[in-house]
Design an enzyme around this catalytic site. Structure first.
Site, PDB file in Angstrom:
ATOM      1  N   GLU A 118      -6.262 -11.066  -1.290  1.00 37.76           N
ATOM      2  CA  GLU A 118      -7.043 -10.225   0.012  1.00 37.76           C
ATOM      3  C   GLU A 118      -8.991 -10.019  -0.134  1.00 37.76           C
ATOM      4  OE1 GLU A 118      -5.519  -7.099   2.075  1.00 37.76           O
ATOM      5  OE2 GLU A 118      -3.722  -6.880   1.511  1.00 37.76           O
ATOM      6  N   GLU A 139       0.706  -1.304  -0.091  1.00 37.94           N
ATOM      7  CA  GLU A 139       0.277  -0.258  -0.255  1.00 37.94           C
ATOM      8  C   GLU A 139       0.867   1.134   0.113  1.00 37.94           C
ATOM      9  OE1 GLU A 139      -2.941  -0.509   3.226  1.00 37.94           O
ATOM     10  OE2 GLU A 139      -3.621  -2.377   2.257  1.00 37.94           O
ATOM     11  N   ASP A 165     -12.260 -10.108  -0.346  1.00 38.40           N
ATOM     12  CA  ASP A 165     -14.117 -10.073  -0.051  1.00 38.40           C
ATOM     13  C   ASP A 165     -14.518  -8.933  -0.817  1.00 38.40           C
ATOM     14  OD1 ASP A 165     -13.009  -7.921   0.889  1.00 38.40           O
ATOM     15  OD2 ASP A 165     -12.337  -8.920   3.242  1.00 38.40           O
ATOM     16  N   ASN A 209       2.043  -5.276  -3.265  1.00 39.58           N
ATOM     17  CA  ASN A 209       0.571  -5.652  -2.586  1.00 39.58           C
ATOM     18  C   ASN A 209      -0.351  -4.267  -2.269  1.00 39.58           C
ATOM     19  OD1 ASN A 209      -1.027  -8.004  -2.323  1.00 39.58           O
ATOM     20  ND2 ASN A 209      -1.363  -7.025  -0.191  1.00 39.58           N
ATOM     21  N   HIS A 231     -10.478  -6.032  -2.353  1.00 38.10           N
ATOM     22  CA  HIS A 231     -11.362  -6.010  -1.511  1.00 38.10           C
ATOM     23  C   HIS A 231     -12.745  -4.865  -2.128  1.00 38.10           C
ATOM     24  CE1 HIS A 231      -8.951  -7.168   2.364  1.00 38.10           C
ATOM     25  NE2 HIS A 231      -7.918  -5.783   1.912  1.00 38.10           N
TER      26      HIS A 231
END
Ligand code: G3I
Length: 302
Positions: A235, A127, A237, A169, A206
């Protein structure tokens, strides 16, 4: 195949989950996790605050517990994450300039030495790019040590464990048209052109109303892959766990040979960092949700 991991293996991929150390005593949780997934990411236990709470004093108790559980259950491990702006211990926040740069290098070396040869891929930097339309780097203490901090981190990481894949990432780099996606793409292209070691890009994925799934996700995956890196969905979701969206994400990965695997960010909805969104594949009672079936069917159709 009847589990996510076995179904993904049919095309040479993995299907992973984030594991929270605090849940390893919950047998309902570990039963699902060990049955369904073949890759593990420690949700918090390998982050800077966990692994180097005081300068030069490395603590691997919690990270090792998850790593040991994974290996005992026949799973590989993604390392998450070496350098990230939040969750920094006070000693690190108090540093700047060359002292911070050295501490950054020492952290990468200290953690990677401990896990040398035991990690499939490390999220070396997490990030580092700004949200919105600037297309620039996020302001952080690491960034203020100089724009080259990311490549220094990757060069350090390569030397520390040549067997680990090295990933950049980030979140909100799923939509190909977004400035942040393009900014990360340009960095990876630049690294490949100049020989800075980088092996993979992690698309956190996400998905929510603020970052809705878009059909150009497949273009994002294939565009990064065309630079000569693996792509991993790290990750995943989805707010509300739409089976359609989960199937589309799975099919997008399956469509690109260098998309090597998918990790969902938790096991049951009740384990999620945003549990009120019910974003995962299993309900709090351990039941398989429609999104689970959608993903499994997509993997089995590949
Ligand atoms: O364990 C302590 C507990 O002892 C304490 O009482 C409690 C009070 O706040 O905090 C607990 O720690 C929390 C930890 O999660 C475990 O639940 C931290 O405060 C909390 O900040 C931490 O949140 C994690 C977050 O990253 C920040 O590190 C989430 O679990 C984790 O899902 C989330 O994961 C991130 C990825 O690493 C990077 N990408 C985004 C993703 C979602 O934010």
């Amino acid at each position: 195949a009847s589990t996510l991991g076995a179904a993904a293996q049919q095309s040479g991929r993995y299907f992973g989950t984030a594991i929270a150390g605090g849940r390893l005593g919950d047998s309902a949780y570990t039963t699902i996790a060990s049955r369904e997934f073949d890759m593990v990411t420690a949700e918090n236990e390998m982050k800077i605050d966990a692994t180097e709470p005081q300068r030069g004093r490395f603590v691997f108790t919690s990270g090792d517990r998850i790593h040991d559980w994974a290996v005992r259950n026949g799973k590989r491990v993604r390392g998450h994450t070496l350098l990230w702006h939040p969750g920094q211990p006070a000693w690190l926040q108090s540093l700047s300039g060359s002292a911070l740069r050295q501490a950054m290098i020492d952290h990468v070396n200290g953690v990677m030495a401990h896990y040398k040869g035991k990690i499939y891929a490390w999220d070396v930097v997490n990030e580092a790019f700004a949200d919105g339309n600037s297309g620039g780097r996020r302001d952080s203490n690491f960034q203020r040590t100089g724009n080259d901090w990311i490549e220094v981190a990757f060069r350090t990481a390569r030397a520390a464990d040549p067997a680990a894949k090295l990933c950049y990432n980030d979140y909100n780099i799923d939509n190909w048209t977004w400035a942040k996606t393009q900014a990360v793409y340009n960095m990876v292209r630049d690294f490949k052109q100049r020989g800075v070691p980088i092996d993979c890009v992690g698309l956190q994925a996400h998905f929510s109303s603020g970052n809705p799934y878009n059909g150009n996700f497949r273009t994002t995956i294939s565009s990064f892959a065309a630079l000569g890196v693996d792509v991993q969905i790290t990750e995943l979701d989805v707010q509300g766990a739409s089976p359609t969206t989960y199937a589309a994400v799975t099919n997008d990965c399956l469509a690109v040979p260098r998309c090597t695997g998918i990790t969902v960010w938790g096991v049951r909805d009740s384990d999620s960092w945003r549990s009120s969104d019910a974003p995962l594949l299993f309900g709090g009672d351990g039941s398989k949700k429609p999104a689970y079936t959608a993903v499994l069917n997509a993997l089995n159709a590949a």
